[in-house]
Design a protein around this motif. Structure first.
Motif, short mmCIF file in Angstrom:
data_model
loop_
_atom_site.label_atom_id
_atom_site.label_comp_id
_atom_site.label_asym_id
_atom_site.label_seq_id
_atom_site.Cartn_x
_atom_site.Cartn_y
_atom_site.Cartn_z
N HIS A 46 0.84 -1.21 0.00
CA HIS A 46 0.00 0.00 0.00
C HIS A 46 0.87 1.25 0.00
O HIS A 46 0.62 2.19 -0.76
CB HIS A 46 -0.91 0.03 1.24
CG HIS A 46 -1.92 -1.06 1.29
ND1 HIS A 46 -2.57 -1.39 2.44
CD2 HIS A 46 -2.39 -1.91 0.35
CE1 HIS A 46 -3.41 -2.39 2.21
NE2 HIS A 46 -3.30 -2.73 0.95
N ASN A 66 -13.89 -2.77 11.66
CA ASN A 66 -14.00 -2.90 10.21
C ASN A 66 -12.70 -3.50 9.71
O ASN A 66 -11.80 -2.81 9.29
CB ASN A 66 -14.25 -1.54 9.57
CG ASN A 66 -14.53 -1.65 8.09
OD1 ASN A 66 -14.41 -2.71 7.49
ND2 ASN A 66 -14.89 -0.54 7.48
N LYS A 68 -11.72 -4.99 7.18
CA LYS A 68 -11.39 -5.03 5.75
C LYS A 68 -10.71 -3.77 5.27
O LYS A 68 -10.28 -3.70 4.13
CB LYS A 68 -12.66 -5.28 4.94
CG LYS A 68 -13.28 -6.63 5.23
CD LYS A 68 -14.51 -6.85 4.39
CE LYS A 68 -15.11 -8.20 4.77
NZ LYS A 68 -16.29 -8.51 4.00
N ASN A 69 -10.61 -2.74 6.11
CA ASN A 69 -10.05 -1.47 5.67
C ASN A 69 -8.97 -0.97 6.61
O ASN A 69 -9.06 -1.14 7.82
CB ASN A 69 -11.15 -0.40 5.60
CG ASN A 69 -12.20 -0.72 4.56
OD1 ASN A 69 -11.90 -1.14 3.46
ND2 ASN A 69 -13.45 -0.54 4.94
N GLU A 71 -7.08 2.82 6.96
CA GLU A 71 -7.07 4.20 6.48
C GLU A 71 -5.67 4.77 6.71
O GLU A 71 -5.11 4.65 7.79
CB GLU A 71 -8.08 5.04 7.24
CG GLU A 71 -8.10 6.48 6.81
CD GLU A 71 -9.04 7.33 7.64
OE1 GLU A 71 -9.18 8.50 7.32
OE2 GLU A 71 -9.64 6.81 8.63
#
Length: 97
Positions: A46, A66, A68-69, A71
């Motif tokens: 990333h 969450n 799956k993410n 930030e």
């Protein structure tokens, strides 16, 4: 109770050493539990993708509710073009988790 979010920030080696020294010496923090995980490799990918798109990634907010993410916190390269930008979400209040 463990918070549902963690903030991971990139800091230089000297700051890392100072943080560890303080945490271990004064706060009773220990280290040494390891788990095999693909998270580090994924974050490295990333960061590389973001750098190629005109971002300077400096950290991440990991939300355990969450899973799956991730930030990312970043600075923008001054020569980043609109075509280089990735999908960005604007926060109404960016300093609140």
């Amino acid at each position: 109770m463990i918070s549902n979010k963690f903030i991971l920030l990139h800091i230089d080696n000297q700051d890392s050493n100072n943080f560890l020294k303080d945490a271990i010496s004064n706060e009773g923090v220990e280290r040494g539990v390891y788990f095999r995980s693909s998270l580090v490799q994924e974050m490295k990918e990333h960061f590389s993708h973001m750098k190629d798109s005109g971002y300077f990634p400096i950290g991440a907010v990991v939300d355990f509710d969450n899973t799956k993410n991730i930030e990312y916190l970043f600075r923008r390269h001054p020569n980043q073009t609109d075509e280089m930008k990735l999908v960005e979400f604007k926060h109404h209040n960016p300093i609140v988790l």
